[in-house]
Write an enzyme that holds these catalytic residues in place. Structure first.
Site, PDB file in Angstrom:
ATOM      1  N   TYR A   1       3.123 -16.023  -6.388  1.00 54.89           N
ATOM      2  CA  TYR A   1       3.256 -15.457  -7.726  1.00 54.89           C
ATOM      3  C   TYR A   1       4.264 -14.316  -7.862  1.00 54.89           C
ATOM      4  O   TYR A   1       5.060 -14.309  -8.782  1.00 54.89           O
ATOM      5  CB  TYR A   1       1.881 -14.968  -8.203  1.00 54.89           C
ATOM      6  CG  TYR A   1       1.878 -14.281  -9.550  1.00 54.89           C
ATOM      7  CD1 TYR A   1       2.207 -14.978 -10.713  1.00 54.89           C
ATOM      8  CD2 TYR A   1       1.535 -12.932  -9.671  1.00 54.89           C
ATOM      9  CE1 TYR A   1       2.197 -14.349 -11.956  1.00 54.89           C
ATOM     10  CE2 TYR A   1       1.519 -12.301 -10.905  1.00 54.89           C
ATOM     11  CZ  TYR A   1       1.854 -13.010 -12.047  1.00 54.89           C
ATOM     12  OH  TYR A   1       1.853 -12.392 -13.266  1.00 54.89           O
TER      13      TYR A   1
ATOM     14  N   ASN B   1       6.384   0.951  -1.798  1.00 54.99           N
ATOM     15  CA  ASN B   1       5.697  -0.258  -2.258  1.00 54.99           C
ATOM     16  C   ASN B   1       4.549  -0.513  -1.302  1.00 54.99           C
ATOM     17  O   ASN B   1       4.766  -0.705  -0.105  1.00 54.99           O
ATOM     18  CB  ASN B   1       6.665  -1.444  -2.264  1.00 54.99           C
ATOM     19  CG  ASN B   1       5.978  -2.745  -2.662  1.00 54.99           C
ATOM     20  OD1 ASN B   1       4.940  -2.739  -3.304  1.00 54.99           O
ATOM     21  ND2 ASN B   1       6.570  -3.861  -2.269  1.00 54.99           N
ATOM     22  N   GLY B   2       3.323  -0.506  -1.821  1.00 48.71           N
ATOM     23  CA  GLY B   2       2.173  -0.763  -0.966  1.00 48.71           C
ATOM     24  C   GLY B   2       0.974   0.064  -1.378  1.00 48.71           C
ATOM     25  O   GLY B   2       0.913   0.593  -2.491  1.00 48.71           O
TER      26      GLY B   2
ATOM     27  N   GLY C   1       7.292  -4.467 -11.554  1.00 51.91           N
ATOM     28  CA  GLY C   1       6.700  -3.300 -12.191  1.00 51.91           C
ATOM     29  C   GLY C   1       7.408  -2.980 -13.485  1.00 51.91           C
ATOM     30  O   GLY C   1       8.632  -2.899 -13.514  1.00 51.91           O
TER      31      GLY C   1
ATOM     32  N   CYS D   1       4.956  -2.558  -7.205  1.00 53.08           N
ATOM     33  CA  CYS D   1       6.270  -1.965  -7.434  1.00 53.08           C
ATOM     34  C   CYS D   1       7.344  -2.634  -6.598  1.00 53.08           C
ATOM     35  O   CYS D   1       7.076  -3.502  -5.768  1.00 53.08           O
ATOM     36  CB  CYS D   1       6.247  -0.472  -7.148  1.00 53.08           C
ATOM     37  SG  CYS D   1       5.551  -0.059  -5.558  1.00 53.08           S
TER      38      CYS D   1
END
Length: 556
Positions: A337, A196-197, A122, A96
């Site tokens: 990426y 996020n995580g 996301g 995310c």
């Protein structure tokens, strides 16, 4: 955009100390509003241990002192789950992206734009929480940012504080109730959070909280944080966040909002990125990547340091340390990426990193060829680096369709490699009779690579040489990236030559791990390479669950 509605200015204080090998390039001073009263530093108040078949469903509600269960309106029906058919990319997936904005009267609209810039992080769900007259208002939905929000929905989100989130769900399903930001009420008010995580001790924390009477409404690890804030006895609000985070293990870059504050937090290892910027009107912005700052014309100030808590309110921006600062372990896959090439992540240009990855491949794994192509879009910059170093022309040998969703109806008579052909179209004029080097960012299961090789040869390529701009992936990630289990990772099961034979290419080479570390130089020790080495900075406590339909959605 409208001018800032606040009028005060102060400076950032008590910057979280860095590790000995990570020093700031300058003393950070962030002017937000004209100087008026400056409160004592937070550390003086408390000394914390310094220590989709997509059914496009949308939701809005107004939350003040509401429990999480009231966040979802009872007068409308929303499906508990929305089925998702994942596409054929066969890539690790970033879970995310988060945004936080303080001090702009159009905060929610800026948040909406910033989420567009982070859409690559996301695509399954999006949400915004805005604060207006001490009330937290929310709109969340399943789908892309442009599908969740429209003019009328943004009109429901006035206020000069907002947080936002884009989400990619884990295997199985994407549930509306798991779409962030989450909002919950507790005895002193309301709080919203976007995360996020991935918390590696999520199950243990949840079990303990449930034993003590907590009731959970989602299957996301992020909800644990809200429960920990609610049961904390410390004051003021941001110290509840600090106390909650001291119990967390794993990766988290989070933004919180309550009635009058915006708080940004990054875990002590700094696994996931989080940056701070400032708009010309003084508004403070937090985002997962600098590309979001660029879109809303916010100037990049600095990263949120690992282990740092930044609190923004009418008195300005202040900082404190969450806990003892450890050696950073930033996710190297952001540069390989996840991040956009135009972002600066962990203080490095993503574009420059990928270009050099390609140059290294051309130097260490050269091959006689006529043309260099990329697997779009993530392999393009590395392919440009390879072509420049090798002195061979780069051409578009594969054209990607950007109009294919995550679901499609296959023809009744199956077409071989239908999913890949729907997304990638070979250019016969570039490929026919040529010795082709094709550059991709990674190989996960190898299934898509084999289809691409076959596609290129069917289009007339004389030879196909695969060059991968990352080392072999041999281990799962537990820090906010959705990767298959180790048993499904082809590089964990086969040698490079066996993989070459499996995908059908004439040659195959990966970016050498030692060359990657040499490129990073003195910063090399600040990155996490667990997916390449199996050496985890924080040892996973819980088994990685990957089966379809798992109850626990542990990614933020």
């Amino acid at each position: 955009m409208a001018a800032n509605t606040a009028t005060a200015t102060t400076t950032t204080t008590n910057i979280c100390p860095l590790s000995s090998n990570q020093k700031p390039t300058q003393k950070i001073t962030l002017s937000i509003f004209p100087k008026t009263h400056q409160k004592p530093t937070f550390l003086a108040q408390k000394n914390p241990t310094l220590t989709c078949k997509t059914n496009r469903s949308h939701h809005s509600s107004i939350c003040s002192k509401n429990p999480l269960s009231e966040f979802f309106s009872s007068d409308q029906e929303y499906p508990d789950e929305v089925s998702v058919d994942f596409d054929d990319d066969d890539k690790p997936r970033e879970e995310c992206g988060v945004v936080g904005i303080y001090g702009d009267s159009e905060a929610s609209r800026l948040c909406y734009l910033a989420l567009h810039a982070l859409q690559h992080r996301g695509q399954e769900g999006a949400g915004i929480v805005a604060v207006n007259k001490n009330v937290l208002q929310s709109v969340t939905g399943v789908g892309l940012v442009s599908e969740v929000f429209n003019e009328s929905k943004l009109d429901r989100l006035p206020g000069d504080i907002a947080i936002g989130h884009v989400r990619y769900s884990t295997a199985g399903s994407s549930m509306l109730k798991n779409v962030q930001p989450f909002v919950a009420g507790y005895r002193f008010g309301s709080v919203g959070v976007a995360h996020n995580g991935n918390l590696i001790n999520y199950k243990a924390l949840r079990a303990k909280l449930e034993d003590e009477g907590s009731i959970f409404n989602t299957s996301s690890d992020t909800e644990v944080v809200l429960h920990l804030i609610a049961i904390s006895k410390v004051r003021p609000f941001f110290l509840r966040i600090v106390e909650a985070c001291e119990k967390l293990e794993g990766a988290y870059s989070m933004v919180f909002a309550n009635e009058d504050k915006l708080v940004a937090v990054r875990d002590p290892y700094g696994f996931r990125p989080l940056v701070m910027g400032k708009r010309s009107n003084g508004a403070v912005v937090f985002a997962s990547e600098t590309c979001a700052l660029d879109l809303i014309e916010a100037t990049y100030e600095r990263e949120v340091y690992p282990g740092e808590v930044l609190v923004v309110d009418k008195d300005g921006v202040q900082s404190l340390c969450l806990m003892p600062h450890r050696e950073p372990k930033q996710c190297i896959f952001e540069h390989i990426y996840f991040a956009l090439p135009n972002s600066v992540v962990f203080g490095r240009s993503v574009y420059e990193s990928r270009h050099v990855f390609g140059e290294i491949l051309a130097t260490e794994a050269p091959v006689e060829c006529d043309v260099v192509i990329a697997v779009p879009d993530s392999g393009v910059v590395a392919a440009l680096g390879y072509a420049a170093k090798a002195g061979v022309p780069f051409q578009q040998g594969l054209i990607r369709s950007h109009y294919v969703g995550r679901t499609f109806i296959e023809p009744s008579q199956k077409i071989r490699d239908f999913g890949v052909k729907l997304k990638l179209s070979p250019v016969r004029g570039v490929l026919e009779g040529k010795r082709v080097v094709v550059v991709d960012d990674s190989i996960v299961r190898g299934t898509t690579s084999s289809k691409i090789v076959r596609l290129l040869k069917e289009a007339g390529a004389k030879e196909v040489h695969m060059r991968i701009a990352s080392p072999p992936i041999i281990s799962s990630c537990y820090y906010g990236v959705d990767t298959p289990s180790s048993e499904e990772l082809i590089s964990n099961q086969m040698s490079t030559e066996e993989i070459r034979d499996f995908i059908g290419s004439d040659s195959l080479a990966f970016l050498p791990f030692n060359s990657l570390q040499n490129l990073l130089g003195k910063d090399s020790q600040n990155f996490c390479y667990a997916c390449f080495s199996g050496n985890y900075p924080v040892k996973p406590r819980e088994i990685k669950v990957k089966s379809i339909g798992d109850f626990v959605d542990t990614m933020g």
